[in-house]
Design a protein around this motif. Structure first.
Motif, PDB file in Angstrom:
ATOM      1  N   ALA A  51       0.813  -1.218   0.000  1.00 36.46           N
ATOM      2  CA  ALA A  51       0.000   0.000   0.000  1.00 36.46           C
ATOM      3  C   ALA A  51       0.844   1.265   0.000  1.00 36.46           C
ATOM      4  O   ALA A  51       0.373   2.343  -0.371  1.00 36.46           O
ATOM      5  N   ASN A  52       2.103   1.154   0.400  1.00 33.17           N
ATOM      6  CA  ASN A  52       2.970   2.327   0.470  1.00 33.17           C
ATOM      7  C   ASN A  52       3.823   2.521  -0.790  1.00 33.17           C
ATOM      8  O   ASN A  52       4.632   3.440  -0.855  1.00 33.17           O
ATOM      9  N   GLU A  53       3.662   1.625  -1.756  1.00 28.19           N
ATOM     10  CA  GLU A  53       4.415   1.737  -2.990  1.00 28.19           C
ATOM     11  C   GLU A  53       3.471   1.754  -4.184  1.00 28.19           C
ATOM     12  O   GLU A  53       2.373   1.207  -4.126  1.00 28.19           O
ATOM     13  N   VAL A  54       3.899   2.402  -5.266  1.00 27.28           N
ATOM     14  CA  VAL A  54       3.130   2.429  -6.498  1.00 27.28           C
ATOM     15  C   VAL A  54       3.880   1.587  -7.517  1.00 27.28           C
ATOM     16  O   VAL A  54       4.928   1.990  -8.013  1.00 27.28           O
ATOM     17  N   GLU A  55       3.379   0.393  -7.779  1.00 22.96           N
ATOM     18  CA  GLU A  55       4.027  -0.457  -8.771  1.00 22.96           C
ATOM     19  C   GLU A  55       3.459  -0.124 -10.147  1.00 22.96           C
ATOM     20  O   GLU A  55       2.265  -0.311 -10.404  1.00 22.96           O
ATOM     21  N   TYR A  56       4.318   0.329 -11.015  1.00 23.93           N
ATOM     22  CA  TYR A  56       3.917   0.870 -12.311  1.00 23.93           C
ATOM     23  C   TYR A  56       2.987  -0.065 -13.091  1.00 23.93           C
ATOM     24  O   TYR A  56       1.894   0.335 -13.506  1.00 23.93           O
ATOM     25  N   THR A  57       3.397  -1.297 -13.317  1.00 22.12           N
ATOM     26  CA  THR A  57       2.635  -2.189 -14.188  1.00 22.12           C
ATOM     27  C   THR A  57       1.310  -2.599 -13.560  1.00 22.12           C
ATOM     28  O   THR A  57       0.293  -2.699 -14.256  1.00 22.12           O
ATOM     29  N   VAL A  58       1.305  -2.848 -12.266  1.00 22.46           N
ATOM     30  CA  VAL A  58       0.059  -3.182 -11.581  1.00 22.46           C
ATOM     31  C   VAL A  58      -0.930  -2.023 -11.702  1.00 22.46           C
ATOM     32  O   VAL A  58      -2.099  -2.214 -12.057  1.00 22.46           O
ATOM     33  N   PHE A  59      -0.466  -0.816 -11.415  1.00 24.32           N
ATOM     34  CA  PHE A  59      -1.343   0.336 -11.535  1.00 24.32           C
ATOM     35  C   PHE A  59      -1.804   0.515 -12.976  1.00 24.32           C
ATOM     36  O   PHE A  59      -2.974   0.828 -13.235  1.00 24.32           O
ATOM     37  N   LYS A  60      -0.912   0.338 -13.907  1.00 28.39           N
ATOM     38  CA  LYS A  60      -1.234   0.510 -15.330  1.00 28.39           C
ATOM     39  C   LYS A  60      -2.373  -0.417 -15.748  1.00 28.39           C
ATOM     40  O   LYS A  60      -3.337   0.021 -16.395  1.00 28.39           O
ATOM     41  N   MET A  61      -2.285  -1.694 -15.400  1.00 23.57           N
ATOM     42  CA  MET A  61      -3.341  -2.633 -15.773  1.00 23.57           C
ATOM     43  C   MET A  61      -4.674  -2.246 -15.139  1.00 23.57           C
ATOM     44  O   MET A  61      -5.723  -2.282 -15.787  1.00 23.57           O
ATOM     45  N   ARG A  62      -4.626  -1.876 -13.891  1.00 23.90           N
ATOM     46  CA  ARG A  62      -5.863  -1.532 -13.186  1.00 23.90           C
ATOM     47  C   ARG A  62      -6.469  -0.229 -13.726  1.00 23.90           C
ATOM     48  O   ARG A  62      -7.672  -0.150 -13.974  1.00 23.90           O
ATOM     49  N   PHE A  63      -5.621   0.777 -13.909  1.00 26.91           N
ATOM     50  CA  PHE A  63      -6.131   2.069 -14.363  1.00 26.91           C
ATOM     51  C   PHE A  63      -6.691   1.977 -15.784  1.00 26.91           C
ATOM     52  O   PHE A  63      -7.789   2.483 -16.062  1.00 26.91           O
ATOM     53  N   LEU A  64      -5.952   1.363 -16.702  1.00 28.37           N
ATOM     54  CA  LEU A  64      -6.410   1.300 -18.086  1.00 28.37           C
ATOM     55  C   LEU A  64      -7.699   0.506 -18.212  1.00 28.37           C
ATOM     56  O   LEU A  64      -8.582   0.860 -19.005  1.00 28.37           O
ATOM     57  N   THR A  65      -7.836  -0.553 -17.439  1.00 27.30           N
ATOM     58  CA  THR A  65      -9.080  -1.320 -17.463  1.00 27.30           C
ATOM     59  C   THR A  65     -10.243  -0.465 -16.998  1.00 27.30           C
ATOM     60  O   THR A  65     -11.302  -0.406 -17.644  1.00 27.30           O
ATOM     61  N   LEU A  66     -10.058   0.203 -15.877  1.00 29.03           N
ATOM     62  CA  LEU A  66     -11.111   1.079 -15.371  1.00 29.03           C
ATOM     63  C   LEU A  66     -11.456   2.160 -16.377  1.00 29.03           C
ATOM     64  O   LEU A  66     -12.635   2.415 -16.656  1.00 29.03           O
ATOM     65  N   TYR A  67     -10.443   2.789 -16.941  1.00 29.60           N
ATOM     66  CA  TYR A  67     -10.657   3.882 -17.891  1.00 29.60           C
ATOM     67  C   TYR A  67     -11.469   3.392 -19.089  1.00 29.60           C
ATOM     68  O   TYR A  67     -12.433   4.063 -19.521  1.00 29.60           O
ATOM     69  N   GLN A  68     -11.106   2.247 -19.648  1.00 33.48           N
ATOM     70  CA  GLN A  68     -11.792   1.767 -20.841  1.00 33.48           C
ATOM     71  C   GLN A  68     -13.210   1.310 -20.538  1.00 33.48           C
ATOM     72  O   GLN A  68     -14.119   1.508 -21.349  1.00 33.48           O
ATOM     73  N   VAL A  69     -13.430   0.706 -19.387  1.00 28.29           N
ATOM     74  CA  VAL A  69     -14.785   0.290 -19.020  1.00 28.29           C
ATOM     75  C   VAL A  69     -15.667   1.518 -18.788  1.00 28.29           C
ATOM     76  O   VAL A  69     -16.794   1.589 -19.294  1.00 28.29           O
ATOM     77  N   LEU A  70     -15.163   2.499 -18.054  1.00 29.51           N
ATOM     78  CA  LEU A  70     -15.949   3.715 -17.825  1.00 29.51           C
ATOM     79  C   LEU A  70     -16.283   4.407 -19.143  1.00 29.51           C
ATOM     80  O   LEU A  70     -17.428   4.815 -19.380  1.00 29.51           O
ATOM     81  N   GLY A  71     -15.284   4.557 -20.004  1.00 27.92           N
ATOM     82  CA  GLY A  71     -15.516   5.220 -21.277  1.00 27.92           C
ATOM     83  C   GLY A  71     -16.489   4.464 -22.159  1.00 27.92           C
ATOM     84  O   GLY A  71     -17.337   5.069 -22.832  1.00 27.92           O
ATOM     85  N   SER A  72     -16.399   3.149 -22.158  1.00 31.90           N
ATOM     86  CA  SER A  72     -17.277   2.341 -22.994  1.00 31.90           C
ATOM     87  C   SER A  72     -18.711   2.351 -22.469  1.00 31.90           C
ATOM     88  O   SER A  72     -19.666   2.365 -23.252  1.00 31.90           O
ATOM     89  N   LEU A  73     -18.874   2.333 -21.156  1.00 31.65           N
ATOM     90  CA  LEU A  73     -20.224   2.440 -20.587  1.00 31.65           C
ATOM     91  C   LEU A  73     -20.846   3.792 -20.908  1.00 31.65           C
ATOM     92  O   LEU A  73     -22.041   3.886 -21.214  1.00 31.65           O
ATOM     93  N   GLN A  74     -20.040   4.838 -20.864  1.00 33.78           N
ATOM     94  CA  GLN A  74     -20.562   6.159 -21.209  1.00 33.78           C
ATOM     95  C   GLN A  74     -20.978   6.202 -22.681  1.00 33.78           C
ATOM     96  O   GLN A  74     -22.008   6.799 -23.033  1.00 33.78           O
ATOM     97  N   MET A  75     -20.190   5.578 -23.550  1.00 35.67           N
ATOM     98  CA  MET A  75     -20.552   5.507 -24.972  1.00 35.67           C
ATOM     99  C   MET A  75     -21.875   4.765 -25.155  1.00 35.67           C
ATOM    100  O   MET A  75     -22.738   5.193 -25.933  1.00 35.67           O
ATOM    101  N   LEU A  76     -22.039   3.652 -24.464  1.00 37.50           N
ATOM    102  CA  LEU A  76     -23.271   2.879 -24.558  1.00 37.50           C
ATOM    103  C   LEU A  76     -24.455   3.721 -24.105  1.00 37.50           C
ATOM    104  O   LEU A  76     -25.518   3.736 -24.745  1.00 37.50           O
ATOM    105  N   HIS A  77     -24.281   4.435 -23.022  1.00 35.99           N
ATOM    106  CA  HIS A  77     -25.329   5.301 -22.478  1.00 35.99           C
ATOM    107  C   HIS A  77     -25.696   6.405 -23.465  1.00 35.99           C
ATOM    108  O   HIS A  77     -26.892   6.711 -23.670  1.00 35.99           O
ATOM    109  N   ASP A  78     -24.687   7.001 -24.100  1.00 37.29           N
ATOM    110  CA  ASP A  78     -24.935   8.158 -24.964  1.00 37.29           C
ATOM    111  C   ASP A  78     -25.388   7.773 -26.367  1.00 37.29           C
ATOM    112  O   ASP A  78     -26.190   8.491 -26.980  1.00 37.29           O
TER     113      ASP A  78
END
Length: 369
Positions: free
Chosen positions: A247-274
């Motif tokens: 919790a006290n460290e930011v591991e680049y690749t772990v964060f990258k996988m988690r962030f990009l997944t969240l970003y793409q799911v949020l963006g795709s849900l917004q596209m579906l909604h709109d």
């Protein structure tokens, strides 16, 4: 080297190092019996790392000898683009729905249905496998076909295993060329998986019936197919990828996988909604708005912050960023305060984690309600 070069090189090395550690852990893990399921989940991220790093290397050295076969390059590209979901500009919403309807689903039906010699018993046949961890679906056979990047019919043919193995052996050689090692000692999430939390028996269903019972209901099985992909991705990054992270460290690749997944799911849900509001039930509309309307989702999806996503996706810095503020020795290269001024790296990682947890939870609520 320039700051831009440093960021690209460090990003590529970090991802390659993570893959090396992951490979070691997969073989040594108590959950190695579920390595197939784990690879189904990780496939699009491995392809992303290969596709984007290879693109950068070829730009740096146009005379670089081919590091991948032509067949592997096609599969890598198709697999990598699956992570973009509805934001894939080659397919968009309609193209992705059509791909599942006309290629993935028929390939599974042709392979697994109408095989029982007793026709009266064929109603018992199934053509969709569900994979879970800790009681939450992390992938399906349809989603795996989508993310692996192989032609659906060819992937499901008898004797396709050697072709799949050959491509992933190319991946292995490629990552070793980038410096991936299996003896670094650092652990990945695989080391923390509990084999008893995976399905202990096959969970196979008839896809036509199953897709009529989840998410948006029986009127939109095609949309529900893709929403099951979103569900698996979010549960994977929420319940598995972050296991064992400090919790006290930011591991680049772990964060990258988690962030990009969240970003793409949020963006795709917004596209579906709109773009497809007429296809959504009142409840589906409400739950998409619940997911995308949180303060953390709004923070992450703000247009001004898209260059942050692009750096994680493509490695290179945005041309407009103030290079004097970039620091390759800091977590996430010091980019968080540039794009998210109210946060430092630690607080932003926490915000992203909270958004992942909440998004996964609401998608689960939506899937079974």
């Amino acid at each position: 080297m320039t700051v831009q070069d440093d960021v690209v090189a460090l990003g590529i090395r970090s991802d390659a190092a993570y893959v090396g550690r992951f490979s070691h852990d997969l073989g040594a893990s108590r959950a190695s019996g579920h390595s197939g399921t784990i690879m189904f989940c990780l496939a699009p991220y491995l392809s992303l790392f290969v596709y984007e790093s290879y693109s950068k290397l070829k730009r740096i050295d146009p005379a670089l000898p081919a590091l991948l076969s032509a067949d592997a390059e096609v599969i890598v590209a198709r697999s990598r683009h699956s992570l973009k979901l509805f934001e894939d500009n080659r397919r968009g919403i309609e193209g992705q729905l059509t791909y599942f309807r006309d290629e993935i689903s028929p390939a599974h039906a042709d392979r697994f249905l109408n095989n029982t010699w007793l026709k009266a018993a064929r109603f018992l046949e199934t053509d969709l496998g569900l994979y879970s961890y800790d009681g939450r679906i992390i992938s399906t056979t349809h989603a795996a076909t989508f993310h692996l990047g192989f032609d659906p019919v060819a992937l499901l043919e008898e004797g396709s295993g050697p072709n799949l193995q050959s491509v992933y052996e190319e991946y292995g050689r490629y990552f070793r060329g980038l410096g991936a090692r299996t003896d670094s000692g650092a652990k990945t999430f695989v080391s923390h998986l509990d084999p008893m939390r995976f399905d202990q028996r096959d969970n196979d269903v008839r896809s036509t019936k199953y897709y009529g019972q989840v998410f948006n209901g029986k009127g939109t099985p095609e949309i529900n197919r893709l929403l099951m992909v979103f569900r698996g991705l979010m549960n994977f990054v929420d319940s598995m990828v972050g296991l064992g992270a400090d919790a006290n460290e930011v591991e680049y690749t772990v964060f990258k996988m988690r962030f990009l997944t969240l970003y793409q799911v949020l963006g795709s849900l917004q596209m579906l909604h709109d773009e497809r509001p007429g296809d959504l039930t009142t409840q589906s509309t409400r739950l998409i708005e619940k997911i995308t309307g949180t303060w953390s989702a709004s923070l992450i999806m703000d247009r001004s912050a898209k260059p942050f996503r692009n750096t994680l996706m493509h490695y290179n810095l945005d041309s407009r960023v103030d290079l004097a503020r970039v620091d390759a020795t800091q977590p996430l290269f010091g980019l968080v305060p540039i794009y998210f001024p109210s946060h430092d790296a630690a607080s932003f990682v926490e915000a992203v984690g909270s958004c992942i947890e909440e998004t996964a939870s609401v998608i689960e609520e939506w899937a079974v309600s």
